[in-house]
Design a protein around this motif. Structure first.
Motif, PDB file in Angstrom:
ATOM      1  N   TRP A   1      56.777 -54.587  43.046  1.00  0.00           N
ATOM      2  CA  TRP A   1      55.691 -54.988  43.934  1.00  0.00           C
ATOM      3  C   TRP A   1      56.062 -56.227  44.726  1.00  0.00           C
TER       4      TRP A   1
ATOM      5  N   ARG B   1      58.403 -54.969  47.484  1.00  0.00           N
ATOM      6  CA  ARG B   1      57.641 -54.278  48.527  1.00  0.00           C
ATOM      7  C   ARG B   1      56.861 -55.277  49.369  1.00  0.00           C
ATOM      8  N   THR B   2      56.296 -56.292  48.743  1.00  0.00           N
ATOM      9  CA  THR B   2      55.554 -57.311  49.478  1.00  0.00           C
ATOM     10  C   THR B   2      56.469 -58.039  50.449  1.00  0.00           C
TER      11      THR B   2
ATOM     12  N   GLY C   1      57.459 -55.758  53.242  1.00  0.00           N
ATOM     13  CA  GLY C   1      56.315 -55.588  54.149  1.00  0.00           C
ATOM     14  C   GLY C   1      56.121 -56.784  55.058  1.00  0.00           C
ATOM     15  N   VAL C   2      56.196 -57.985  54.494  1.00  0.00           N
ATOM     16  CA  VAL C   2      56.061 -59.197  55.298  1.00  0.00           C
ATOM     17  C   VAL C   2      57.196 -59.279  56.315  1.00  0.00           C
TER      18      VAL C   2
ATOM     19  N   ALA D   1      50.826 -64.455  50.707  1.00  0.00           N
ATOM     20  CA  ALA D   1      51.330 -63.096  50.915  1.00  0.00           C
ATOM     21  C   ALA D   1      50.309 -62.000  50.597  1.00  0.00           C
TER      22      ALA D   1
ATOM     23  N   MET E   1      49.467 -59.089  53.258  1.00  0.00           N
ATOM     24  CA  MET E   1      49.729 -57.689  52.913  1.00  0.00           C
ATOM     25  C   MET E   1      48.458 -56.858  52.972  1.00  0.00           C
ATOM     26  N   SER E   2      47.354 -57.408  52.522  1.00  0.00           N
ATOM     27  CA  SER E   2      46.086 -56.685  52.567  1.00  0.00           C
ATOM     28  C   SER E   2      45.679 -56.429  54.015  1.00  0.00           C
TER      29      SER E   2
ATOM     30  N   ALA F   1      47.991 -53.776  55.438  1.00  0.00           N
ATOM     31  CA  ALA F   1      47.643 -52.453  54.912  1.00  0.00           C
ATOM     32  C   ALA F   1      46.370 -51.928  55.572  1.00  0.00           C
TER      33      ALA F   1
END
Length: 156
Positions: free
Chosen positions: A4, A7-8, A11-12, A120, A124-125, A128
């Motif tokens: 996770w 992935r975070t 994603g960032v 973060a 990320m939220s 998403a």
């Protein structure tokens, strides 16, 4: 590294590529770093406008994109923190003496990683929420743009 976290961070970084790529397509507004809050707000507005136009976003999607831009701006402010207008001076202070100031360097690193860790999840939220609000063809257009890398351009 836990999945996770990886992935975070990916994603960032991906979001940074999107906004960085959009910024590369727009005209440069200033050459200093970090930009003033007014310059940063103007830059965000231009990027959001361009992305909204290129992806043909509706009002709800644009609101989510604005939320993402604000979350990223808050993260930027947290990362810049006390370094303010002269981050180079902070780094120069580490090598000002006869030896590298390891304690000060570690404190600087801890502050930056703490700011990243704390902010973060919100970024990320928001990312998403924005991505999930896109239609499949909009998602594909965004993926195509990101696949072009740093020098990609929106083509319609």
């Amino acid at each position: 590294m836990k999945p996770w976290i990886r992935r975070t961070l990916i994603g960032v970084a991906g979001l940074g590529l999107v906004f960085g790529g959009l910024a590369a397509c727009s005209h440069r507004m200033g050459h200093g770093w970090p930009a003033s809050e007014a310059d940063a707000a103007q830059w965000r507005e231009r990027i959001v406008h361009k992305a909204s136009r290129e992806l043909d976003l509706d009002a709800a999607q644009q609101a989510k994109l604005n939320g993402l831009a604000e979350a990223m701006a808050a993260q930027r402010r947290a990362l810049v923190g006390e370094m303010g207008a002269n981050p180079r001076a902070e780094f120069q202070a580490l090598i000002a003496g006869p030896q590298f100031d390891r304690a000060k360097g570690q404190a600087l690193l801890d502050a930056k990683t703490g700011a990243l860790r704390d902010g973060a999840p919100q970024v990320m939220s928001a990312a998403a929420d924005f991505y999930d609000s896109l239609k499949p063809e909009q998602q594909q257009k965004l993926r195509d743009f990101m696949a072009k890398g740093r020098h990609g351009h929106w083509r319609t």
